[in-house]
Enzyme design. Structure first.
Site, PDB file in Angstrom:
ATOM      1  N   ARG A  80      28.422 -77.008  56.034  1.00  0.00           N
ATOM      2  CA  ARG A  80      29.652 -77.808  55.913  1.00  0.00           C
ATOM      3  C   ARG A  80      29.386 -79.273  56.282  1.00  0.00           C
ATOM      4  O   ARG A  80      30.161 -79.923  56.976  1.00  0.00           O
ATOM      5  CB  ARG A  80      30.776 -77.231  56.776  1.00  0.00           C
ATOM      6  CG  ARG A  80      31.118 -75.782  56.489  1.00  0.00           C
ATOM      7  CD  ARG A  80      31.593 -75.590  55.040  1.00  0.00           C
ATOM      8  NE  ARG A  80      31.817 -74.179  54.760  1.00  0.00           N
ATOM      9  CZ  ARG A  80      30.920 -73.396  54.143  1.00  0.00           C
ATOM     10  NH1 ARG A  80      29.763 -73.892  53.753  1.00  0.00           N
ATOM     11  NH2 ARG A  80      31.176 -72.130  53.914  1.00  0.00           N
ATOM     12  N   SER A 130      39.662 -72.376  56.857  1.00  0.00           N
ATOM     13  CA  SER A 130      39.015 -72.143  58.149  1.00  0.00           C
ATOM     14  C   SER A 130      39.280 -73.314  59.096  1.00  0.00           C
ATOM     15  O   SER A 130      38.990 -74.462  58.773  1.00  0.00           O
ATOM     16  CB  SER A 130      37.506 -71.971  57.967  1.00  0.00           C
ATOM     17  OG  SER A 130      37.227 -70.804  57.217  1.00  0.00           O
ATOM     18  N   GLU A 164      36.582 -77.474  61.790  1.00  0.00           N
ATOM     19  CA  GLU A 164      36.257 -77.723  60.389  1.00  0.00           C
ATOM     20  C   GLU A 164      37.362 -78.554  59.745  1.00  0.00           C
ATOM     21  O   GLU A 164      37.099 -79.353  58.856  1.00  0.00           O
ATOM     22  CB  GLU A 164      36.061 -76.407  59.634  1.00  0.00           C
ATOM     23  CG  GLU A 164      35.498 -76.578  58.245  1.00  0.00           C
ATOM     24  CD  GLU A 164      34.992 -75.275  57.656  1.00  0.00           C
ATOM     25  OE1 GLU A 164      35.343 -74.984  56.501  1.00  0.00           O
ATOM     26  OE2 GLU A 164      34.241 -74.562  58.336  1.00  0.00           O
TER      27      GLU A 164
END
Length: 322
Positions: free
Chosen positions: A181, A230, A301
């Site tokens: 990510r 998320s 995130e």
């Protein structure tokens, strides 16, 4: 609208006769996929890459703070709002373009779901696992979005980006320094204009069948209520949801938001009273309890929009509870 935003809007109106294609809004409702009581100072939606570059150059020249946003599927707008300009790239889109040798150029504003559908129709494979991700190509490339063991960075040959000053650069896949990510562009603050993706030919029916398998898996494991996906990154090789559930927080509600009963790493809006500050409060509680019960520090995130740009929710000061 402040004087500098009025000046920006006037500049956009004047330059439309020279081909500048932009829409200006003050409504914050489309900036984030999650409910918020806040507003943004000004929202500028360029309609093509050239207009995005011209606006970025203007903002840089006038020293006006701005944040680059896309579909807002992992972005909160705080309940006090944000005075910065939002350069919203979601309208910078066009059909993918075949540049040869199995490589296709896709503008930043194209939704991943629309791109996957277009690829399936053209008999192009490689995006099936990503077809359910709700964001845009630009956001997906910047954060190296992924699902079911596949990351978009595995498909990227080259990224067309611009610096905050509006200067255009090309970044090879190697220069992107892909991580979990994460990418080089996420760290430098450069803005994705589009990406060159390598895809393989396959039968559209087989591609569609694989997309349906991933769709069913996503539907079985993720909530349907409004969310930002998320909340936290994976930690020590496990999903953050595993730790949150182990801390006994699955289903915990706070006013209009709740930790999903389907996937504990999702915070969902479950009533009209849902707001960004309660989202942050609940996320912080989850992180604190995971640290207490599992001795694991969770990293966010999701991001939050502030007066000065996009930031980590950890440092965000929520409004006092009424």
């Amino acid at each position: 609208m402040s004087e500098e935003y009025q000046s920006l809007e006037q500049w956009i109106v004047r330059n439309r006769r020279t081909g500048l294609r932009c829409v200006v809004q003050t409504d914050a409702s489309g900036v984030s996929a999650f409910p918020s009581r806040g507003e943004v100072g000004c929202r500028v939606l360029p309609q093509d890459e050239t207009s995005a570059i011209r606006v970025a150059r203007r903002l840089s020249r006038c020293k006006i703070p701005y944040a680059v946003v896309g579909a807002g599927t992992n972005l909160l707008v705080g309940d006090r709002g944000a005075r910065c300009v939002c350069l919203d790239m979601r309208d910078v889109r066009a059909p993918m373009r075949n540049v040869g040798y199995g490589v296709f150029y896709v503008p930043a504003g194209v939704r991943l779901s629309a791109l996957a559908a277009q690829a399936r129709h053209a008999g192009l494979s490689g995006l099936e696992a990503l077809s359910g991700i709700p964001g845009t190509v630009g956001g997906a490339v910047a954060m190296n979005a992924g699902a079911f063991g596949t990351e978009i960075g595995q498909r990227v040959v080259c990224v067309r980006a611009m610096r905050r000053t509006g200067n255009v650069v090309l970044r090879s896949g190697e220069q992107m320094q892909w991580g979990y990510r994460d990418s080089a562009i996420a760290r430098t603050g450069e803005i994705v204009l589009g990406a060159y993706l390598r895809l393989e030919t396959d039968d559209p029916d087989r591609i569609g069948a694989r997309m349906e398998v991933y769709r069913a898996k996503r539907a079985a494991s993720q909530p349907a209520q409004p969310s930002l996906g998320s909340v936290f990154r994976r930690a020590e090789g496990r999903s953050a949801g595993w730790y949150i559930e182990r801390a006994g927080l699955k289903g915990l509600a706070l006013n209009g938001v709740a930790i999903s009963t389907k996937h504990a790493n999702f915070i969902v809006a479950q009533s009209d009273g849902a707001c960004a500050d309660d989202f942050v409060r609940l996320a912080r509680l989850a992180a604190e309890q995971v640290d207490k019960h599992c001795a694991v520090t969770l990293q966010y995130e999701v991001k939050i929009l502030t007066d000065f740009g996009i930031a980590d929710p950890q440092g965000y000061c929520v409004c006092l509870t009424e």
